[in-house]
Design a protein around this motif. Structure first.
Motif, PDB file in Angstrom:
ATOM      1  N   ASN A   1      64.485 -76.161  24.125  1.00 51.78           N
ATOM      2  CA  ASN A   1      63.753 -75.167  23.682  1.00 51.78           C
ATOM      3  C   ASN A   1      62.448 -76.140  23.714  1.00 51.78           C
ATOM      4  O   ASN A   1      60.978 -76.456  24.651  1.00 51.78           O
ATOM      5  CB  ASN A   1      63.132 -75.158  21.845  1.00 51.78           C
ATOM      6  CG  ASN A   1      62.497 -74.491  21.944  1.00 51.78           C
ATOM      7  OD1 ASN A   1      62.251 -73.863  22.962  1.00 51.78           O
ATOM      8  ND2 ASN A   1      61.186 -75.488  20.734  1.00 51.78           N
TER       9      ASN A   1
ATOM     10  N   LEU B   1      67.081 -65.093  25.874  1.00 46.75           N
ATOM     11  CA  LEU B   1      65.966 -67.019  26.138  1.00 46.75           C
ATOM     12  C   LEU B   1      65.389 -67.188  27.823  1.00 46.75           C
ATOM     13  O   LEU B   1      64.473 -68.349  28.220  1.00 46.75           O
ATOM     14  CB  LEU B   1      66.545 -67.705  25.224  1.00 46.75           C
ATOM     15  CG  LEU B   1      66.575 -67.575  24.030  1.00 46.75           C
ATOM     16  CD1 LEU B   1      67.324 -68.478  23.213  1.00 46.75           C
ATOM     17  CD2 LEU B   1      65.234 -67.318  23.430  1.00 46.75           C
TER      18      LEU B   1
ATOM     19  N   SER C   1      63.333 -67.299  20.094  1.00 50.45           N
ATOM     20  CA  SER C   1      63.982 -69.286  19.724  1.00 50.45           C
ATOM     21  C   SER C   1      63.563 -69.222  18.401  1.00 50.45           C
ATOM     22  O   SER C   1      64.606 -69.819  17.805  1.00 50.45           O
ATOM     23  CB  SER C   1      63.355 -69.894  20.644  1.00 50.45           C
ATOM     24  OG  SER C   1      63.425 -71.502  20.204  1.00 50.45           O
TER      25      SER C   1
END
Length: 406
Positions: A221, A280, A321
């Protein structure tokens, strides 16, 4: 195939949603801070990047302290403290007339704004049952961007009356957000019986950092956030370098919010039934592609196309996320897990502007955007590797189970 019945979200969630929307409608300072410093005060891109980085550094402290306070002190008092402090710091930043004072207030604003973020995420997880969380996170993110689209469209006009106007309106909406929290939101922190607390104490932040699978997710991330953060430094400087006015930059920035407002909910209904790793990876790839497109942009239209690609990536990436955090965190440590994940946004907000200002002064914005494209591609590969389907015993500890396929 008919979509299964979706239970209504609790009323407390909608008050949290409303406070988020109000706060975001008036969020003018950070998107325009680099323009304020370079155009209004004549500072270099390096100096502007340093100031935005100090805001990010303050956010690092705010994310960690806010996560711990949300678990120990409570979600509501942590949110109120952060929002009231942010209103004061916004006014201080707007009135500062020296670079050292601007640096001080920027760092303090980072602390106070980010302090409430883990508490908001933890409160949302407290209020909403697990099966409804992906939808709730998408709706909350939709509110963030509905507010951003309004602020982006109005900020250019307000700036014509002086940049101080942006700071005054920002502080007022932050204060109104705190009033809504005080009047309408109860405390939601789970309180276990004393016997249970003695046997299963809340994990410390250090123990959260030792959760290897969760920290891999955090690291990936961070890569994506490093590209996200360029919206606050590289994008406004790129548009100015191309001869676009602040109002035209506001139009480019508004593409993001408008697209999210119109497409977020529909796309979330599609992505929430797909494997989280695949979603993602696609999101990170689109964000990287948008950076490559920015490298060749020099008109409002081209920057808007790049913003559209970026927004598609953001729409599929961010709610997916965020939904992984409460799925991996024990209820007693939601604040700390949320704080560590929020830390990636603060670290990205600190490192990305600091390095981007230096890279822009040395090599130009084109080289920076190409580097961001590479980072996005690496993150996509990382998600593909990390979230490959695997078989584990059903009694495996939560930190080692595969992430839920939201």
């Amino acid at each position: 195939m008919n979509e299964p019945h979706r239970p209504p979200l609790p009323g407390g969630f909608w008050w949290l949603w409303t406070s988020t929307l109000v706060n975001r409608v008036g969020l003018f300072v950070m998107p325009f801070l680099s323009l304020y410093l370079t155009v209004e005060h004549g500072y270099s891109a390096t100096a502007a990047g340093l100031m935005v980085s100090l805001y990010g550094f303050g956010g690092i402290l705010g994310s960690l302290s806010g996560g711990a306070l949300a678990d120990r002190w409570g979600r509501r008092p942590t949110m109120l403290t952060g929002q009231l402090g942010a209103a004061v710091c916004t006014l201080g930043l707007g009135l500062a007339d020296r670079l050292d004072l601007i640096a001080l207030w920027a760092a303090a604003l980072g602390v106070t704004l980010k302090m409430s973020q883990p508490a908001v995420g933890a409160m949302l997880a407290d209020l909403v049952p697990p099966e409804s969380r992906p939808r709730a996170y998408a709706l909350n993110y939709w509110a963030l961007n509905l507010g951003f689209s309004v602020s982006a469209l109005s900020a250019g006009t307000l700036a014509a009356f002086g940049y101080l106007t942006l700071y005054l309106v920002d502080a007022a909406t932050t204060l109104l957000c705190a009033v809504l929290v005080f009047l309408r939101l109860p405390e939601t922190r789970p309180v276990a019986p004393a016997a249970v607390r003695s046997q299963d104490p809340r994990p410390s932040t250090a123990e959260v950092l030792r959760d290897r699978r969760f920290m891999c997710l955090v690291g990936l991330n961070l890569l994506v956030v490093a590209v996200f953060s360029q919206r606050h430094v590289a994008l406004p400087l790129s548009t100015a370098e191309s001869g676009l006015s602040p109002a035209q930059y506001g139009l480019v920035a508004a593409v993001n919010g408008v697209m999210i407002v119109t497409l977020q909910l529909a796309l979330t209904r599609f992505t929430q039934h797909r494997p989280a790793g695949r979603v993602l990876a696609v999101g990170a790839s689109l964000v990287g592609l948008s950076a490559a497109l920015n490298a060749g942009s020099d008109t409002v239209l081209l920057y808007s196309v790049a913003a559209a690609v970026y927004t598609l990536g953001e729409i599929v990436y961010v709610p997916t996320s965020e939904a992984q955090v409460p799925a991996m965190a024990p209820a007693s440590a939601r604040g700390r897990y949320e704080g560590v994940m929020a830390l990636t946004w603060s670290v990205g907000g600190f490192l990305a502007p600091l390095t981007s200002g230096l890279l822009i002064d040395a090599y130009g914005t084109g080289a920076l955007w190409l580097g961001c494209a590479v980072v996005g591609a690496l993150a996509a590969l990382g998600y593909t590797a990390l979230l490959r389907p695997r078989t584990l015993p059903v009694d495996a500890p939560p930190s080692t189970r595969p992430l839920p396929q939201e």
